[in-house]
Design an enzyme around this catalytic site. Sequence first.
Site, PDB file in Angstrom:
ATOM      1  N   VAL A  96       0.889  -1.308  -0.128  1.00 27.71           N
ATOM      2  CA  VAL A  96       0.180  -0.076   0.036  1.00 27.71           C
ATOM      3  C   VAL A  96       0.901   1.267  -0.015  1.00 27.71           C
ATOM      4  CG1 VAL A  96      -1.906   1.176   1.229  1.00 27.71           C
ATOM      5  CG2 VAL A  96      -1.807  -1.160   1.291  1.00 27.71           C
ATOM      6  N   CYS A  97       1.677   1.492   1.263  1.00 27.31           N
ATOM      7  CA  CYS A  97       2.309   2.693   1.368  1.00 27.31           C
ATOM      8  C   CYS A  97       3.711   2.842   0.336  1.00 27.31           C
ATOM      9  CB  CYS A  97       2.617   2.658   2.918  1.00 27.31           C
ATOM     10  SG  CYS A  97       1.295   2.615   3.743  1.00 27.31           S
ATOM     11  N   VAL A  98       3.975   1.740  -0.215  1.00 30.58           N
ATOM     12  CA  VAL A  98       5.276   1.744  -0.885  1.00 30.58           C
ATOM     13  C   VAL A  98       4.641   1.632  -2.517  1.00 30.58           C
ATOM     14  CG1 VAL A  98       7.071   0.798  -1.816  1.00 30.58           C
ATOM     15  CG2 VAL A  98       6.696   0.763   0.552  1.00 30.58           C
TER      16      VAL A  98
END
Length: 251
Positions: free
Chosen positions: A146-148
């Site tokens: 998600v965040c990457v």
Amino acid sequence: MNEHRVSRAGNGSPTAKKSNSIQDGIPHAPGGGDALLRRDDVVMLLLDHQSGLFEVVKDISAVELRANTAMLAKLATLLNIPVITTASEPGGPNGPLIPEIHQLAPHSIHVPRRGEVNAWDNELFVKTVRETGRKTLIMAGIWTSVCVMFPALDATAAGFKVYAVIDASGDPSVMASQTTLARFVQAGVVPTSANAVLCELQRTWNRPDAAEIAQLYTMVAPNYRSVMESYNRAQDVALHPEKPQPELSHA
């Protein structure tokens, strides 16, 4: 901790013909390093390495993940590479960023978000990245899927070259991580490791900061410290045979 401000570092994005040869005063083979990371064109994006999220990472140990992330921050400081951090809802259960990042990279710029899951949805974050003048992004964060992945895909679509440091990132399951890797490759994001990033940016031991670089390897490969210690002791014995060795003494 710096916020909102960024200065142009390096000389911007490299031209296609610019050499990436080792700069140590020794002739090297032409073309060497041209396919590797360029120190003057990279920026480190450390995304959502928040204390609460470490608790739900299952594809890598928290100890390894934390050490690899800290190494990237320290490497960036040693090589004068810009670092941009951000966090998703640090006031909630995800928690604050782990303190090592800004302790080891005090030049880091922190960009707060306003609830966006994807950092690339945040206008200030994208503006801060663009203001570095650099076109190669080294990303790591929690969660990888998600965040990457979200900003990596968007940045790639925007024309940046993106490297995702998999072992400085973490996911809630091995399957999530494997699925993310497949999507990275499909989209043109380059999966890499903390050790590979270190080696690519180091390039040579013929440098004045070689001893400091060596210490970084002990962060990503703790057993390397034992290698260094045994070598140093062997050198000491060979160069100073008359010197008493405590471990060889008899009580």
